[in-house]
Design a protein around this motif. Sequence first.
Motif, PDB file in Angstrom:
ATOM      1  N   LEU A  98       0.829  -1.209   0.000  1.00  0.00           N
ATOM      2  CA  LEU A  98       0.000   0.000   0.000  1.00  0.00           C
ATOM      3  C   LEU A  98       0.861   1.256   0.000  1.00  0.00           C
ATOM      4  CD1 LEU A  98      -2.974   0.960   0.114  1.00  0.00           C
ATOM      5  CD2 LEU A  98      -2.701   1.142   2.601  1.00  0.00           C
ATOM      6  N   SER A  99       0.473   2.232  -0.809  1.00  0.00           N
ATOM      7  CA  SER A  99       1.156   3.518  -0.839  1.00  0.00           C
ATOM      8  C   SER A  99       0.128   4.623  -1.025  1.00  0.00           C
ATOM      9  CB  SER A  99       2.199   3.565  -1.963  1.00  0.00           C
ATOM     10  OG  SER A  99       1.611   3.266  -3.219  1.00  0.00           O
ATOM     11  N   PHE A 100       0.548   5.851  -0.755  1.00  0.00           N
ATOM     12  CA  PHE A 100      -0.331   7.018  -0.864  1.00  0.00           C
ATOM     13  C   PHE A 100       0.398   8.100  -1.641  1.00  0.00           C
ATOM     14  CE2 PHE A 100      -1.705  11.192   0.742  1.00  0.00           C
ATOM     15  CZ  PHE A 100      -3.056  11.128   0.444  1.00  0.00           C
ATOM     16  N   HIS A 101      -0.301   8.716  -2.598  1.00  0.00           N
ATOM     17  CA  HIS A 101       0.321   9.697  -3.477  1.00  0.00           C
ATOM     18  C   HIS A 101      -0.526  10.967  -3.517  1.00  0.00           C
ATOM     19  CE1 HIS A 101       2.727   6.295  -4.801  1.00  0.00           C
ATOM     20  NE2 HIS A 101       1.587   5.639  -4.979  1.00  0.00           N
ATOM     21  N   TYR A 143      -4.469   9.870  -3.905  1.00  0.00           N
ATOM     22  CA  TYR A 143      -5.073   8.541  -3.984  1.00  0.00           C
ATOM     23  C   TYR A 143      -4.191   7.496  -3.309  1.00  0.00           C
ATOM     24  CZ  TYR A 143      -1.836   7.668  -7.908  1.00  0.00           C
ATOM     25  OH  TYR A 143      -0.717   7.521  -8.679  1.00  0.00           O
ATOM     26  N   PHE A 144      -4.830   6.373  -2.957  1.00  0.00           N
ATOM     27  CA  PHE A 144      -4.128   5.204  -2.436  1.00  0.00           C
ATOM     28  C   PHE A 144      -3.872   4.240  -3.584  1.00  0.00           C
ATOM     29  CE2 PHE A 144      -6.160   6.777   1.411  1.00  0.00           C
ATOM     30  CZ  PHE A 144      -5.147   6.624   2.354  1.00  0.00           C
ATOM     31  N   GLU A 145      -2.750   3.544  -3.492  1.00  0.00           N
ATOM     32  CA  GLU A 145      -2.404   2.527  -4.476  1.00  0.00           C
ATOM     33  C   GLU A 145      -2.078   1.235  -3.745  1.00  0.00           C
ATOM     34  OE1 GLU A 145       0.111   3.311  -8.054  1.00  0.00           O
ATOM     35  OE2 GLU A 145       1.518   2.001  -6.988  1.00  0.00           O
ATOM     36  N   GLU A 146      -2.673   0.146  -4.207  1.00  0.00           N
ATOM     37  CA  GLU A 146      -2.399  -1.169  -3.640  1.00  0.00           C
ATOM     38  C   GLU A 146      -1.817  -2.063  -4.730  1.00  0.00           C
ATOM     39  OE1 GLU A 146      -1.769  -4.202  -1.219  1.00  0.00           O
ATOM     40  OE2 GLU A 146      -2.651  -2.316  -0.486  1.00  0.00           O
ATOM     41  N   ALA A 147      -0.610  -2.559  -4.501  1.00  0.00           N
ATOM     42  CA  ALA A 147       0.069  -3.456  -5.435  1.00  0.00           C
ATOM     43  C   ALA A 147      -0.036  -4.881  -4.903  1.00  0.00           C
ATOM     44  CB  ALA A 147       1.520  -3.054  -5.606  1.00  0.00           C
ATOM     45  N   LEU A 148      -0.602  -5.760  -5.717  1.00  0.00           N
ATOM     46  CA  LEU A 148      -0.846  -7.139  -5.299  1.00  0.00           C
ATOM     47  C   LEU A 148      -0.131  -8.113  -6.224  1.00  0.00           C
ATOM     48  CD1 LEU A 148      -4.703  -6.759  -4.783  1.00  0.00           C
ATOM     49  CD2 LEU A 148      -2.978  -6.794  -2.970  1.00  0.00           C
ATOM     50  N   PHE A 149       0.160  -9.303  -5.698  1.00  0.00           N
ATOM     51  CA  PHE A 149       0.717 -10.407  -6.492  1.00  0.00           C
ATOM     52  C   PHE A 149       1.989  -9.970  -7.229  1.00  0.00           C
ATOM     53  CE2 PHE A 149      -4.028 -10.689  -6.790  1.00  0.00           C
ATOM     54  CZ  PHE A 149      -4.190 -11.599  -5.760  1.00  0.00           C
ATOM     55  N   ASP A 150       2.927  -9.391  -6.462  1.00  0.00           N
ATOM     56  CA  ASP A 150       4.199  -8.939  -7.025  1.00  0.00           C
ATOM     57  C   ASP A 150       3.963  -7.936  -8.159  1.00  0.00           C
ATOM     58  OD1 ASP A 150       6.964  -8.788  -7.158  1.00  0.00           O
ATOM     59  OD2 ASP A 150       7.112 -10.410  -8.616  1.00  0.00           O
ATOM     60  N   ARG A 151       3.041  -6.999  -7.921  1.00  0.00           N
ATOM     61  CA  ARG A 151       2.675  -5.905  -8.833  1.00  0.00           C
ATOM     62  C   ARG A 151       2.030  -6.401 -10.128  1.00  0.00           C
ATOM     63  NH1 ARG A 151       4.141  -0.922  -7.143  1.00  0.00           N
ATOM     64  NH2 ARG A 151       3.443  -0.101  -9.151  1.00  0.00           N
ATOM     65  N   GLY A 158      -9.134   6.990  -5.348  1.00  0.00           N
ATOM     66  CA  GLY A 158      -9.070   8.321  -4.759  1.00  0.00           C
ATOM     67  C   GLY A 158      -9.464   9.383  -5.755  1.00  0.00           C
ATOM     68  N   ARG A 159      -8.804  10.535  -5.649  1.00  0.00           N
ATOM     69  CA  ARG A 159      -9.076  11.653  -6.556  1.00  0.00           C
ATOM     70  C   ARG A 159      -7.912  11.780  -7.534  1.00  0.00           C
ATOM     71  NH1 ARG A 159     -13.305  14.621  -5.907  1.00  0.00           N
ATOM     72  NH2 ARG A 159     -12.428  16.292  -7.172  1.00  0.00           N
ATOM     73  N   MET A 160      -8.247  11.797  -8.825  1.00  0.00           N
ATOM     74  CA  MET A 160      -7.224  11.877  -9.864  1.00  0.00           C
ATOM     75  C   MET A 160      -7.916  12.170 -11.186  1.00  0.00           C
ATOM     76  SD  MET A 160      -6.381   7.806  -9.857  1.00  0.00           S
ATOM     77  CE  MET A 160      -7.560   6.929  -8.812  1.00  0.00           C
ATOM     78  N   GLY A 202     -12.455   8.443  -8.419  1.00  0.00           N
ATOM     79  CA  GLY A 202     -12.390   7.311  -9.328  1.00  0.00           C
ATOM     80  C   GLY A 202     -11.570   6.160  -8.796  1.00  0.00           C
ATOM     81  N   VAL A 203     -11.629   5.065  -9.541  1.00  0.00           N
ATOM     82  CA  VAL A 203     -10.830   3.874  -9.254  1.00  0.00           C
ATOM     83  C   VAL A 203     -10.328   3.339 -10.579  1.00  0.00           C
ATOM     84  CG1 VAL A 203     -12.928   2.461  -9.269  1.00  0.00           C
ATOM     85  CG2 VAL A 203     -10.845   1.563  -8.228  1.00  0.00           C
ATOM     86  N   THR A 204      -9.107   2.874 -10.593  1.00  0.00           N
ATOM     87  CA  THR A 204      -8.540   2.279 -11.798  1.00  0.00           C
ATOM     88  C   THR A 204      -7.686   1.085 -11.398  1.00  0.00           C
ATOM     89  OG1 THR A 204      -7.228   2.717 -13.803  1.00  0.00           O
ATOM     90  CG2 THR A 204      -6.529   3.833 -11.796  1.00  0.00           C
ATOM     91  N   ALA A 205      -7.669   0.085 -12.250  1.00  0.00           N
ATOM     92  CA  ALA A 205      -6.908  -1.134 -11.968  1.00  0.00           C
ATOM     93  C   ALA A 205      -6.110  -1.519 -13.198  1.00  0.00           C
ATOM     94  CB  ALA A 205      -7.837  -2.276 -11.564  1.00  0.00           C
ATOM     95  N   ARG A 206      -4.874  -1.958 -12.968  1.00  0.00           N
ATOM     96  CA  ARG A 206      -3.986  -2.377 -14.052  1.00  0.00           C
ATOM     97  C   ARG A 206      -3.518  -3.794 -13.781  1.00  0.00           C
ATOM     98  NH1 ARG A 206       0.342   0.579 -17.587  1.00  0.00           N
ATOM     99  NH2 ARG A 206       1.937  -1.008 -17.907  1.00  0.00           N
ATOM    100  N   LEU A 207      -3.720  -4.663 -14.770  1.00  0.00           N
ATOM    101  CA  LEU A 207      -3.306  -6.059 -14.687  1.00  0.00           C
ATOM    102  C   LEU A 207      -2.101  -6.264 -15.579  1.00  0.00           C
ATOM    103  CD1 LEU A 207      -3.948  -8.975 -13.715  1.00  0.00           C
ATOM    104  CD2 LEU A 207      -5.340  -9.219 -15.789  1.00  0.00           C
ATOM    105  N   ASN A 208      -1.027  -6.820 -14.993  1.00  0.00           N
ATOM    106  CA  ASN A 208       0.215  -7.103 -15.716  1.00  0.00           C
ATOM    107  C   ASN A 208       0.450  -8.613 -15.709  1.00  0.00           C
ATOM    108  OD1 ASN A 208       1.253  -4.149 -15.912  1.00  0.00           O
ATOM    109  ND2 ASN A 208       0.859  -4.427 -13.728  1.00  0.00           N
ATOM    110  N   PRO A 209      -0.097  -9.343 -16.684  1.00  0.00           N
ATOM    111  CA  PRO A 209      -0.022 -10.805 -16.631  1.00  0.00           C
ATOM    112  C   PRO A 209       1.325 -11.387 -17.027  1.00  0.00           C
ATOM    113  CG  PRO A 209      -1.142 -10.114 -18.619  1.00  0.00           C
ATOM    114  CD  PRO A 209      -0.871  -8.862 -17.831  1.00  0.00           C
TER     115      PRO A 209
END
Length: 444
Positions: A98-101, A143-151, A158-160, A202-209
């Motif tokens: 978890l991080s905050f920006h 906004y808060f950012e949560e990195a899961l499963f080794d990013r 948050g707001r962006m 808003g909320v946004t999610a990025r998947l890096n397979p």
Amino acid sequence: MDNAATTTQERINTGVNASALGSSWTEVRVVPKNDRLLGSLGGWRERLSRAGFNFTLTYMSESLGDVAGGRRTGFDYSHQVVMGTDFDLEKLIGLKGLSFHMLGVQRAGRSVATDYLEKTGLIQPQQDYGVGGNVLYKLVYMYFEEALFDRKLVIDVGRMPANLKYGTSYFGCYAVSNVICAHPTALSVGSKWRSWPFSQWGVTARLNPGQDLYAQAGFFEASATEGGRAGFNFSFQALGYVVPVELGWEPALGHDKLTGHYKIGGYIDTSDHPDPFTSVDGTPILISHLPARVEHQRGAWYVGADQMVTRFGPAKDQGLILFGLAGWDQGASLQGQSQYTVGIIGQGMFPSRVTDAISLFWTWQNVNKKITRYQELQQDLGYATLKNGVTLPQSNFQVLELTYTAFITRGLKLLPDLQYIVHPDATRTYPNALVAGFRLLAQF
């Protein structure tokens, strides 16, 4: 930091160390530790970073003048001060991933576009001019950012701005003009797919397979307030919703690791907007004098790519890079119709100047055909001044821009700039214009 090609993880850790905007670029949260005018501040910067706290303070000015063509010749100054903080909450309090920006800007100055080039502000040669002036700090994102499963999965909440990470390229910001830096303005101007320095929930999610692939999608408020004057109006007054999506491939090809970025994406904006030409009964507004037909959904799509085609040396982005980005609006009420941008960037051609770059860009933007039809009908009816305050119907404009990025010293960059603008105001009212000046960037 500049003597070896970087991996994806190193880019995440250090930011874009050769970016023309440095920490002013929205996706660069922490500039390289050595690229600072104030250095390490006696070691305190590194100590704070190890503890989980980083900060950014950047001053950027863009001083440009209309030296030929346009309405009249003249010179204007504008500036942007960027102030941001980043908290690694895993290091600080043990919350894994978890991080905050938080980042904001302060802007001031005048627009060479409306002072000298034309009347509408459709073309903006200064990327740092606009919203954010007359306040000490205008919030851009928090906004808060949560990195899961080794990013492999990264979620931001948050707001962006809705297009903070969609349809953008930091290579576009080797140009000074706002039309090129950093996404197609024909797709965003007048829409709720907002860009820096506006903000919305808003909320946004990025998947890096893996295999250098990614997919991302978001869901944002089509905000009625857009944060207010200073960006701190957090009220939720949704006029609709903005849903962006993007698919991308970011390879490093061959033995020389020739980096590239390929993307396709778009957005839907469900907020209501009036049709600029057609009334509720299907006839022209100017003829029927009835209210405009309401458009309940609109959007746009885009494709973009950049690819290093030859490498001059081992430093990051040290090579010849081809760039392209095109977008098309889908709907009646947006101000633009389409935009096409191509460019070529040569960075690090000289071994002793591996972070210097020379770039050439060309962009073409079309005005919404319904706006053109409205203006043509006004002209037929004998109006002296047409919609948007112009005297001839608007159609399209072009910008050809040549920029040199010179790293003067660590933390200080100078970008001399030339822009040749075809059809200021997107009409033939004023002669084609030549704009000259520079961007100065200082990172503290």
